[in-house]
Design an enzyme around this catalytic site. Structure first.
Site, PDB file in Angstrom:
ATOM      1  N   ASP B 310      34.225  37.764  39.166  1.00  0.00           N
ATOM      2  CA  ASP B 310      33.920  37.014  40.373  1.00  0.00           C
ATOM      3  C   ASP B 310      32.422  36.952  40.546  1.00  0.00           C
ATOM      4  O   ASP B 310      31.709  37.784  40.006  1.00  0.00           O
ATOM      5  CB  ASP B 310      34.451  37.830  41.555  1.00  0.00           C
ATOM      6  CG  ASP B 310      35.655  37.192  42.147  1.00  0.00           C
ATOM      7  OD1 ASP B 310      36.060  36.162  41.619  1.00  0.00           O
ATOM      8  OD2 ASP B 310      36.164  37.741  43.125  1.00  0.00           O
ATOM      9  N   ASP B 651      39.245  39.709  44.540  1.00  0.00           N
ATOM     10  CA  ASP B 651      39.403  40.367  45.824  1.00  0.00           C
ATOM     11  C   ASP B 651      40.490  39.737  46.686  1.00  0.00           C
ATOM     12  O   ASP B 651      41.115  40.409  47.470  1.00  0.00           O
ATOM     13  CB  ASP B 651      38.064  40.416  46.581  1.00  0.00           C
ATOM     14  CG  ASP B 651      37.340  39.091  46.516  1.00  0.00           C
ATOM     15  OD1 ASP B 651      38.001  38.085  46.215  1.00  0.00           O
ATOM     16  OD2 ASP B 651      36.125  39.065  46.762  1.00  0.00           O
ATOM     17  N   ASP B 655      43.959  36.056  44.014  1.00  0.00           N
ATOM     18  CA  ASP B 655      43.586  36.592  42.709  1.00  0.00           C
ATOM     19  C   ASP B 655      44.677  37.468  42.111  1.00  0.00           C
ATOM     20  O   ASP B 655      44.619  37.810  40.941  1.00  0.00           O
ATOM     21  CB  ASP B 655      42.317  37.441  42.821  1.00  0.00           C
ATOM     22  CG  ASP B 655      41.100  36.592  43.114  1.00  0.00           C
ATOM     23  OD1 ASP B 655      41.090  35.437  42.669  1.00  0.00           O
ATOM     24  OD2 ASP B 655      40.186  37.087  43.777  1.00  0.00           O
TER      25      ASP B 655
END
Lengths: 323, 919
Positions: B310, B651, B655
């Site tokens: 990310d 997070d 996801d």
């Protein structure tokens, strides 16, 4: 521990080829982009035919001329390596044992604490510690008789007189000199066993239902049983009706091992040594009963009540005398 | 929480779209409800009965008893059960035939105990690791989601909701709110169109649980190892069973040999050791902010070859920070590190004084009270991200912002709105001589510029001519090109005569000028990379790990961050860069020349999986921008198709499928949602990418150390096995007993093998490529051959020297021992003659035999100490690695010797254990 010293060498030898292999892998991996996408190697999805095919390639790969993943040269080298490696190991092993044996005396073992105090054995000994026979059926006691005769052959008066010397009874026969010097053995004549010598009664009393049983003490080098007082033998019924064993005669003496037969000097120097015996003549035993009998040694230093070892300083056997 | 419409798939999206297209009355019709009254209670009950409560189905958990039983029969346990079974069978037969042979019974019981105890131990370790997880998750600060869709889409900006249908994609349209999202402000009324598992989040959750839990690489390795050792054990066992039967041993004896061979071959303590090593590493990683949920995942991180990371929060600090300033026709860069206390750029220009005043005053953000002792960057601010950045920026440079604001009393204010795209406030000045009002304004640079007629250069107002406007444009483009959010600032001193002190400003009628202002400067902000990240990325690179950025952000921002952290290295170019440099259309560029790629989510949507594979193969530096959560899963699958071990960070709830699909899912501890943490194998407590790299190092270390442990453990198996083989073939007295073997495996060897887990990393650990799942096995041929055929044989030879020495010293020379087995073991022979003519009772011989066991045992133990030192290193030399760096090894060595001493001298009189005191 000496074997560990060579470890690092061997490791070193091994390392280099293994690293080469890894490097090869790395070269291949370095270009994962160009590498063809390998089919998924799932064990589950493989068929038996695939496996067989793979196995065949593994056993003999005609393209790379390898057998089980190695070329002939590679096999030769690896086998040579192991041959040398194991030869060296074997040599080291032999050398260690040789050096170890050099430190030992051929006449006396270094330690004798595991073998003493002495154990006890009886003769006749055929299959176990039950002596069972019928007086009226000679074939039931014949094997015992043969066993006794065979065992006592070495104690024939003639043989003893020929090979051994007469010693002074009542004292240890201590022979000085170096360890390697041949030691003399004292005579133990069969005739000392009197009624159990098999001379007058070749059936050792078995034909009359009064069996003789010989008791011998295990030989231990340098051991002086009884510490000056001869070790004696005593028999009693073990855990049973004591009236079943009414009388036992002991020969020679009153069932003692004379001191003059000790100490023992080992089979290389004390070549003609014959273990002293005590014959137990069971003259009155309850017939048609299993009579468990325990005969034990008595004397200083003798242990005869160890639970774990039922043959240490004592022996338990069963008499079963039929009509 | 909103109940929401479900379905991500195409099948249902049409109906969803219908819903979003329908008008209110049509919706009321469709769902048989009314906006005012809701469903009738009968209808509600009917629907409840049909659909169940509005809750997600919890994932199925394995019952504890099943987990426990798995531990009992998994791995080597089955072999040991077989051993125990054989012991009991042989005891049963013996017992039937003749009296008292109870040690077979004991042996069976001991084997069963070993299995049960190791099973309980492994189960306990597993359970404990889950407990660690539970207790830690309470410690993780729970940042409340203050934004609505973040748990679903990962977007951090709040989104407004209205009645308008704005987008075909249900996730994007404005008139649908979703289950599990939170309403930040305002009120709305809606109609529930889906509940429970049929909501979007329900679909995601079921997608996540539907993605199979793949076996971890270490689990595969251990399975492989178990197969290997079990294969060796069974084949040697069966081979010698056949040999002993054909050598006319009794079947029963042959079975006993079989048990001995199995017990000697199975490293009973190893699986427990592996578990302990893994949990030790897990603890160590927890200290370094990597919390491992599944013990085996510890190693997975070490074999990772691709990390899909990310951006927000992981690579970046997750807070807007002022990065650049433009005034006096010049770009200044600001310090963006985490713990800034001053700003280094030149602050002498009077323009800066004017700019700083605007920045300070035209700002509604405020520090929460009571944080005066905290560093500025750590203080909590009430206000949006940009205003927070500006507030902290001015606080760092100017000091107490609040008092400056108090001195410049605010008399009027127009907050930012999306139509104006500017924010304006009017202040009294802090100069008591100056009775003018100061109008300050900030906003989108082009809008601000439109309202300006002059520009401040070195403190002097100059007319804004086209040349200066050009300079502004260049600066604006440059800052924007760095992926930064740019704001323009301007001001105007209102003339005293027109606006006297008593003037009443009316923000609705705007009775003050908002044009012909004086442009002062630009400030640009970015969520800056964490300072540890560039180093971590370069470490990944040297460790052969490809770092791929997957973000929902704009490609330009993504690329800028990727460049600044080194995911795209300074020298590499994307196809677009090459096209720009060569001035040719993008299509003409040779794609092979570009090492980097920035892939837009929209492009990704139209790509086939082959095209994606091609991108993943052909580019080493990849950034995926503007990706939707579902595309993350596609990217992960693409990477896995390349044979890579993929780590994914995430997070949001969205996801979780990707986290689950990844070989190792890494959830963020601070920003992460519970769903993400549940789906992940590992939680980063500090959300920091650099922690992953530490994790990788630990993972590689544990793999190396497990290799060492296994090599150490396997070695002595040969020394335990050879006695049986030689006993069978040469008929010597038994050199080592089964129980003694168990004492080595589960006694002296346990602590040293765990100690190897504490071994420090060897020099090259982060400089080699990730291990290849298919080729670099935990236990490979080399390791097995080296342990078994080289060190193992040496150990056996050493132990046999001891064995023969003990017997020879007691009177049995080696030559006498060969072939004596039958008489030796006959308990009726009590005048067994040794090499010197002495006679031994059976028990005396057995006692000697146990002395032999003990000597053999001690010999193996001592050689294992040497083995331990050999195994300390695999590549480094022992001197480079240092003998004393791993103190635990020495604890291991002393424990080994200590246990041996206790067994030999302390328990030497317990006959059941078959140990005797040695000289």
């Amino acid at each position: 521990m000496a074997s560990n010293a060579s470890t690092s060498d061997v490791e070193g030898q091994l390392r280099s080829p293994s690293q080469k292999v890894e490097n090869k892998h790395e070269e291949k991996v370095q270009d994962p982009d160009r590498e063809k996408h390998e089919p998924k190697a799932d064990m589950g999805s493989k068929t038996w035919a695939d496996l067989a095919g793979e196995m065949k390639i593994f056993l003999w790969n005609p393209e790379e001329r390898t057998c089980m993943g190695r070329t002939a040269k590679s096999w030769g080298l690896i086998l040579l390596f192991y041959f040398i490696f194991y030869t060296c190991l074997a040599g080291m092993f032999a050398f260690c044992l040789y050096v170890m044996l050099l430190t030992l005396s051929p006449y006396t073992p270094r330690y004798r604490d595991r073998v003493s105090p002495p154990g006890v054995m009886i003769r006749p000994y055929l299959n176990g510690f039950t002596i069972a026979f019928n007086v009226s059926q000679p074939n039931t006691w014949q094997p015992y008789m043969d066993s006794m005769h065979h065992f006592l052959a070495a104690y024939d008066d003639k043989v003893q007189e020929e090979k051994n010397i007469e010693c002074v009874p009542g004292q240890y026969f201590i022979q000085g000199g170096s360890d390697s010097e041949e030691k003399k053995a004292c005579q133990f004549k069969r005739s000392l066993l009197q009624n159990c010598s098999g001379i007058q009664d070749p059936t050792f009393g078995y034909s009359r239902g009064q069996p003789c049983i010989l008791l011998k003490m295990n030989r231990i080098i340098g051991y002086r049983p009884g510490a000056g007082v001869p070790v004696s033998v005593e028999c009693k019924v073990q855990k049973g009706n004591e009236s079943h064993l009414r009388s036992v005669d002991f020969y020679p003496g009153n069932g003692t091992f004379d001191l003059m037969y000790y100490p023992y000097y080992g089979k290389f120097t004390h070549v003609n040594y014959t273990s002293p015996l005590v014959a137990m003549h069971f003259t009155d035993v309850q017939r048609n009963h299993l009579v468990p009998i325990q005969c034990s040694l008595h004397g200083k230093g003798i242990i005869n009540d160890l639970n774990s070892d039922r043959f240490l300083g004592r022996i338990i056997f069963t008499l079963s005398i039929g009509k | 929480m909103f109940p929401d419409p479900g379905s991500l798939g195409n099948k249902n999206s049409s109906s969803l779209m219908l819903c979003s297209l329908l008008s209110t009355s049509e919706l009321e019709m469709k769902y048989g409800t009314s906006i005012d009254k809701g469903l009738s209670s009968a209808r509600a009950a009917e629907i409840l009965a049909r659909d169940g409560p509005n809750a997600l189905t919890p994932p199925k958990a394995t019952p504890e008893i099943v987990k426990f039983l798995k531990q009992m029969i998994g791995g080597f346990s089955i072999l040991l059960w077989i051993g125990a079974g054989f012991s009991w069978i042989s005891f049963g037969i013996h017992n039937y035939k003749e009296a008292s042979r109870s040690h077979q019974l004991y042996l069976g019981v001991v084997l069963a105990l070993v299995v049960i105890l190791t099973g309980i131990f492994a189960y306990y370790q597993e359970a404990k690791s889950t407990n660690i997880m539970a207790s830690f998750s309470k410690m993780i600060p729970q940042v409340r989601a203050t934004v609505d869709n973040s748990s679903l889409t990962g977007e951090s900006e709040p989104q407004s909701r209205s009645c308008d249908f704005t987008h075909e994609n249900p996730l994007e349209t404005r008139n649908i709110a979703f289950y599990s999202t939170t309403c930040v402000e305002g009120t709305a009324t809606g109609i529930v169109i889906n509940t429970g598992d049929r909501t979007i989040i329900g679909r995601i959750a079921s997608l996540a649980s539907g993605v199979g839990n793949e076996k971890t690489p270490i689990a595969i390795e251990i399975e492989h190892f178990v197969y290997l050792v079990a294969g060796v054990a069974i084949s040697i066992g069966v081979l010698f069973f056949i040999i002993s039967v054909s050598m006319r041993y009794k079947i029963l004896d042959s079975i006993i040999f079989l048990i001995g061979i199995i017990v000697a071959n199975v490293p009973e303590g190893l699986l427990a050791t592996v578990t302990v090593s893994l949990s030790l590493t897990a603890k160590r990683m927890a200290k370094k902010n990597c919390l491992v949920k599944n013990l085996e995942a510890v190693e997975t991180l070490g074999s990772t070859s691709i990390i899909c990371s990310d951006k927000t929060g992981t690579l970046t600090q997750n807070r807007m920070t002022v990065a650049h300033l433009w005034f006096d026709n010049q770009i200044y860069s600001a310090d963006t590190s985490e713990d800034q206390t001053t700003q280094p750029f030149d602050q002498s220009s009077p323009t800066w004084t004017a700019l700083s005043k605007i920045v300070t005053l035209c700002n509604r953000a405020e520090f929460r009270p009571g944080q005066e002792n905290l560093p500025i960057m750590k203080r909590v601010v009430v206000g949006d991200a940009s205003e927070t950045a500006l507030l902290k920026f001015s606080e760092v440079i100017l000091g107490d912002v609040m008092s400056i604001r108090a001195q410049n009393r605010k008399v009027a204010e127009i907050p930012f709105n999306s139509t104006n795209k500017f924010q304006l406030s009017i202040h009294e000045t802090d100069d008591p001589q100056d009775k003018r009002f100061l109008l300050v304004m900030k906003g989108a640079p082009e809008r601000i510029l439109e309202r300006c007629s002059t520009i401040m250069i070195n403190g002097k107002e100059e007319p804004l001519d086209s040349e200066k406007a050009e300079a502004f444009q260049t600066a604006y483009m440059e800052l924007g090109g760095m992926g930064e959010r740019v704001l323009g600032f301007c001001h105007l001193y209102l003339p005293e005569n027109e606006f006297p002190e008593t003037f009443q400003f009316d923000t609705d009628s705007m009775n003050f000028p908002t044009s012909n202002l004086c442009f002062v400067g630009l400030l640009s902000m970015i969520d800056p990379p964490r300072s540890t990240v560039p180093d971590a990325v370069s470490k990944c690179r040297s460790a052969g790990i490809k770092v791929i950025m997957v973000t929902g952000d704009h490609p330009i921002t993504a690329k800028a961050i990727a460049k600044s952290v080194g995911i795209i290295s300074a020298t590499s170019e994307t196809v677009e860069d090459i096209a720009k440099r060569l001035n040719i259309p993008v299509e003409q560029v040779n794609r092979r020349e570009a090492t980097a790629a920035v892939v837009n989510g929209m492009e990704l949507k139209d790509m086939s999986s082959e095209q994606l594979d091609e991108i993943l193969r052909n580019h080493t530096e990849i950034v995926f921008a503007r990706t939707s959560p579902q595309q993350k899963l596609i990217i992960v699958e693409g990477c896995q198709r390349q044979g890579a071990v993929v780590a994914v960070t995430g997070d949001g709830v969205n996801d979780s499928p990707a986290l689950k699909k990844a070989d190792i899912g890494i959830a963020m501890g601070i920003a992460g949602s519970d769903a993400a943490k549940n789906a992940a194998d590992m939680v980063l407590l500090d959300d920091n990418f650099a922690s992953i790299v530490t994790g990788v190092e630990e993972g590689r270390l544990i793999f190396d150390n497990l290799k060492k442990t296994i090599a150490y453990t396997l070695t002595k198996n040969i020394a335990e096995l050879c006695p049986f083989l030689i006993y069978i073939i040469a008929s010597i007295p038994m050199p080592i007993g089964t129980i003694t073997i168990l004492f080595i495996d589960l006694g002296t060897d346990i602590i040293p093998s765990v100690a190897l887990a504490y071994e420090k990393a060897e020099s090259d650990i982060m400089n080699r490529r990730p291990r290849n799942k298919r080729r670099d096995r935990l236990v490979n041929q080399q390791l097995a051959v080296y342990s078994y055929l080289q060190i193992g044989i040496m150990q056996s030879v050493g132990a046999f020297v001891t064995y023969f020495t003990v017997y020879a010293e007691q009177g049995f020379l080696p030559s006498t021992l060969l072939g004596v087995r039958v008489n030796w073991e006959n308990n009726a022979i009590n005048d067994f003659e040794d090499s010197y003519g002495q006679q031994w009772t059976h028990y005396q011989r057995m006692y000697l035999q146990w002395t032999g066991y003990t000597a053999f045992f001690v010999s193996i133990t001592i050689q294992q100490v040497a083995d331990l030192i050999i195994r300390k290193t695999r590549r480094n030399s022992i001197f480079r690695q240092g003998l004393f760096r791993n103190k635990v090894i020495w604890v291991g060595i002393f424990s080994q010797i200590g246990i041996a001493l206790i067994l030999t001298y302390g328990l030497g009189h317990v006959t059941a254990l078959n140990f005797t005191p040695l000289r």
